[in-house]
Design a protein around this motif. Structure first.
Motif, PDB file in Angstrom:
ATOM      1  N   LEU A  58       0.815  -1.208   0.000  1.00  0.00           N
ATOM      2  CA  LEU A  58       0.000   0.000   0.000  1.00  0.00           C
ATOM      3  C   LEU A  58       0.853   1.265   0.000  1.00  0.00           C
ATOM      4  O   LEU A  58       0.479   2.287  -0.569  1.00  0.00           O
ATOM      5  CB  LEU A  58      -0.897   0.027   1.235  1.00  0.00           C
ATOM      6  N   LEU A  59       1.994   1.173   0.652  1.00  0.00           N
ATOM      7  CA  LEU A  59       2.819   2.356   0.891  1.00  0.00           C
ATOM      8  C   LEU A  59       4.255   1.916   1.092  1.00  0.00           C
ATOM      9  O   LEU A  59       4.514   0.866   1.692  1.00  0.00           O
ATOM     10  CB  LEU A  59       2.307   3.077   2.151  1.00  0.00           C
ATOM     11  N   SER A  60       5.201   2.693   0.589  1.00  0.00           N
ATOM     12  CA  SER A  60       6.613   2.430   0.850  1.00  0.00           C
ATOM     13  C   SER A  60       7.359   3.748   0.961  1.00  0.00           C
ATOM     14  O   SER A  60       6.947   4.745   0.368  1.00  0.00           O
ATOM     15  CB  SER A  60       7.218   1.552  -0.248  1.00  0.00           C
ATOM     16  N   PHE A  61       8.429   3.740   1.733  1.00  0.00           N
ATOM     17  CA  PHE A  61       9.256   4.941   1.880  1.00  0.00           C
ATOM     18  C   PHE A  61      10.661   4.535   2.283  1.00  0.00           C
ATOM     19  O   PHE A  61      10.901   3.413   2.747  1.00  0.00           O
ATOM     20  CB  PHE A  61       8.648   5.914   2.898  1.00  0.00           C
ATOM     21  N   SER A  62      11.593   5.432   2.081  1.00  0.00           N
ATOM     22  CA  SER A  62      13.001   5.147   2.362  1.00  0.00           C
ATOM     23  C   SER A  62      13.213   4.940   3.857  1.00  0.00           C
ATOM     24  O   SER A  62      12.692   5.688   4.685  1.00  0.00           O
ATOM     25  CB  SER A  62      13.885   6.285   1.869  1.00  0.00           C
ATOM     26  N   ALA A  63      13.997   3.920   4.181  1.00  0.00           N
ATOM     27  CA  ALA A  63      14.341   3.666   5.572  1.00  0.00           C
ATOM     28  C   ALA A  63      15.460   4.609   5.989  1.00  0.00           C
ATOM     29  O   ALA A  63      16.409   4.809   5.229  1.00  0.00           O
ATOM     30  CB  ALA A  63      14.775   2.219   5.747  1.00  0.00           C
ATOM     31  N   PRO A  64      15.383   5.212   7.167  1.00  0.00           N
ATOM     32  CA  PRO A  64      16.448   6.113   7.603  1.00  0.00           C
ATOM     33  C   PRO A  64      17.734   5.353   7.890  1.00  0.00           C
ATOM     34  O   PRO A  64      17.717   4.187   8.242  1.00  0.00           O
ATOM     35  CB  PRO A  64      15.875   6.726   8.886  1.00  0.00           C
ATOM     36  N   GLY A  65      18.863   6.025   7.696  1.00  0.00           N
ATOM     37  CA  GLY A  65      20.150   5.437   8.025  1.00  0.00           C
ATOM     38  C   GLY A  65      20.930   4.909   6.852  1.00  0.00           C
ATOM     39  O   GLY A  65      22.096   4.543   6.986  1.00  0.00           O
ATOM     40  N   GLY A  66      20.303   4.849   5.665  1.00  0.00           N
ATOM     41  CA  GLY A  66      21.020   4.386   4.485  1.00  0.00           C
ATOM     42  C   GLY A  66      21.228   2.878   4.482  1.00  0.00           C
ATOM     43  O   GLY A  66      20.800   2.165   5.381  1.00  0.00           O
ATOM     44  N   SER A  67      21.898   2.386   3.435  1.00  0.00           N
ATOM     45  CA  SER A  67      22.141   0.954   3.314  1.00  0.00           C
ATOM     46  C   SER A  67      23.404   0.702   2.512  1.00  0.00           C
ATOM     47  O   SER A  67      23.896   1.569   1.795  1.00  0.00           O
ATOM     48  CB  SER A  67      20.962   0.259   2.639  1.00  0.00           C
ATOM     49  N   ASP A  68      23.919  -0.502   2.662  1.00  0.00           N
ATOM     50  CA  ASP A  68      25.049  -0.970   1.866  1.00  0.00           C
ATOM     51  C   ASP A  68      24.742  -2.409   1.473  1.00  0.00           C
ATOM     52  O   ASP A  68      25.165  -3.355   2.143  1.00  0.00           O
ATOM     53  CB  ASP A  68      26.344  -0.898   2.673  1.00  0.00           C
ATOM     54  N   PRO A  69      23.976  -2.606   0.409  1.00  0.00           N
ATOM     55  CA  PRO A  69      23.564  -3.957   0.014  1.00  0.00           C
ATOM     56  C   PRO A  69      24.731  -4.908  -0.223  1.00  0.00           C
ATOM     57  O   PRO A  69      24.584  -6.121  -0.064  1.00  0.00           O
ATOM     58  CB  PRO A  69      22.772  -3.723  -1.279  1.00  0.00           C
ATOM     59  N   SER A  70      25.891  -4.387  -0.609  1.00  0.00           N
ATOM     60  CA  SER A  70      27.029  -5.264  -0.871  1.00  0.00           C
ATOM     61  C   SER A  70      27.512  -5.943   0.406  1.00  0.00           C
ATOM     62  O   SER A  70      28.128  -7.007   0.365  1.00  0.00           O
ATOM     63  CB  SER A  70      28.180  -4.466  -1.488  1.00  0.00           C
ATOM     64  N   GLN A  71      27.226  -5.330   1.561  1.00  0.00           N
ATOM     65  CA  GLN A  71      27.604  -5.915   2.838  1.00  0.00           C
ATOM     66  C   GLN A  71      26.381  -6.263   3.695  1.00  0.00           C
ATOM     67  O   GLN A  71      26.498  -6.562   4.875  1.00  0.00           O
ATOM     68  CB  GLN A  71      28.519  -4.958   3.608  1.00  0.00           C
ATOM     69  N   VAL A  72      25.212  -6.244   3.066  1.00  0.00           N
ATOM     70  CA  VAL A  72      23.942  -6.578   3.726  1.00  0.00           C
ATOM     71  C   VAL A  72      23.779  -5.775   5.016  1.00  0.00           C
ATOM     72  O   VAL A  72      23.516  -6.316   6.090  1.00  0.00           O
ATOM     73  CB  VAL A  72      23.840  -8.092   4.022  1.00  0.00           C
ATOM     74  N   THR A  73      23.934  -4.485   4.905  1.00  0.00           N
ATOM     75  CA  THR A  73      23.698  -3.609   6.051  1.00  0.00           C
ATOM     76  C   THR A  73      22.661  -2.558   5.675  1.00  0.00           C
ATOM     77  O   THR A  73      22.569  -2.127   4.526  1.00  0.00           O
ATOM     78  CB  THR A  73      24.990  -2.910   6.519  1.00  0.00           C
ATOM     79  N   GLY A  74      21.884  -2.159   6.647  1.00  0.00           N
ATOM     80  CA  GLY A  74      20.814  -1.202   6.439  1.00  0.00           C
ATOM     81  C   GLY A  74      19.713  -1.475   7.443  1.00  0.00           C
ATOM     82  O   GLY A  74      19.971  -1.982   8.538  1.00  0.00           O
ATOM     83  N   ALA A  75      18.483  -1.144   7.095  1.00  0.00           N
ATOM     84  CA  ALA A  75      17.353  -1.368   8.000  1.00  0.00           C
ATOM     85  C   ALA A  75      17.149  -2.867   8.196  1.00  0.00           C
ATOM     86  O   ALA A  75      16.938  -3.600   7.240  1.00  0.00           O
ATOM     87  CB  ALA A  75      16.093  -0.728   7.436  1.00  0.00           C
ATOM     88  N   GLN A  76      17.239  -3.309   9.454  1.00  0.00           N
ATOM     89  CA  GLN A  76      17.178  -4.740   9.743  1.00  0.00           C
ATOM     90  C   GLN A  76      15.977  -5.132  10.598  1.00  0.00           C
ATOM     91  O   GLN A  76      15.538  -6.279  10.547  1.00  0.00           O
ATOM     92  CB  GLN A  76      18.459  -5.173  10.478  1.00  0.00           C
TER      93      GLN A  76
END
Length: 269
Positions: free
Chosen positions: A24-42
């Motif tokens: 229904l709705l999506s928005f950016s998670a605060p704190g950023g991410s680094d998909p190459s190291q699987v870090t971000g909103a957990q």
């Protein structure tokens, strides 16, 4: 109250239509991410007392309290090596492990603050997801043994455990009846039959954290006519009406409707 699933995928938070793949709705998670190291909103939790979404990001090592269910952050505090979040109706509970694979524990906070009142060591080496079913804490261990554990209340005592559909559970939620788990590597969200290993349905979505939030129906409060609540004997033939529009997702009202009836029970509109 009906609820919707909320999930996160490192850089984005999603609000689903019930427990389905429809977003229904999506928005950016605060704190950023680094998909190459699987870090971000957990991890995600929902404060159903104040109506705020809570997220944690292991890239920024920060926990964020959102303004309702939106991308706006009202406050935040430092939070290192934490992954799963849940709320027991009074206190925030977070699960963590210290890389590489050790010192698994959960912390019970003093309300939703950085102050920790209780620390409990738990089984496993990679605890990443946690939820609360109203009685017991449930958490999942990823990579080490891949199990889901049901604890006795909020203690280290394990009542039971089972293997999820895939061996890398990342996040958990409880919808009041069924456990919901997700596996980012398998790209699946699973709806379990109660709190068991049996899966009754699933859908594709690479997610790391889950929680339940209120459904998206708006409400109106502070209904007034001529600046009064339920006034009697209004003689103005062009009266003024007012109301406060409330929406858990932060939407703004675009339309309104006023109904007039011949009786106080609105049976003759």
């Amino acid at each position: 109250m009906a609820k919707n699933l909320a999930s996160c995928s490192l850089d984005t938070i999603y609000i689903h239509d019930g427990v389905t793949s429809t977003v229904l709705l999506s928005f950016s998670a605060p704190g950023g991410s680094d998909p190459s190291q699987v870090t971000g909103a957990q991890g995600l939790a929902f404060d159903d007392v104040n109506g705020n979404l809570i997220s944690v990001n292991d890239r920024s090592d920060t926990l964020y309290i959102h303004d309702g269910i939106s991308s706006t952050v009202s406050t935040s505090f430092s939070h290192t090596d934490w992954f799963g979040l849940t709320f027991d109706g009074a206190n925030l509970i977070c699960v963590k492990f210290t890389p590489p694979g050790g010192d698994c524990m959960f912390h019970i906070h003093d309300g939703i603050t950085s102050t920790i009142t209780t620390t409990v060591g738990i089984t496993g080496g990679y605890a990443v997801g946690i939820t609360f079913d109203g009685v017991n804490l449930i958490y999942c261990d990823s990579l080490d043994d891949g199990k889901i554990y049901i604890l006795d209340d909020k203690s280290s005592t394990v009542l039971s455990s089972f293997l999820p559909p895939s061996g890398d559970p990342e996040g958990l939620a409880f919808d009041g009846t069924n456990l919901i788990s997700c596996d980012a590597k398998a790209g699946k969200v699973y709806i379990h039959d109660g709190i068991s290993s049996t899966v009754i349905s699933q859908f594709s979505a690479s997610r790391y954290g889950l929680t339940m939030v209120p459904e998206d129906k708006p409400t109106a409060s502070d209904l007034k006519c001529e600046g009064q609540t339920n006034p009697a004997n209004v003689t103005d033939k062009t009266p003024e009406f007012s109301a406060v529009y409330n929406h858990v997702y932060g939407y703004i009202s675009a339309y309104y409707r006023i109904q007039v009836a011949r009786d106080v029970n609105f049976t003759d509109i």
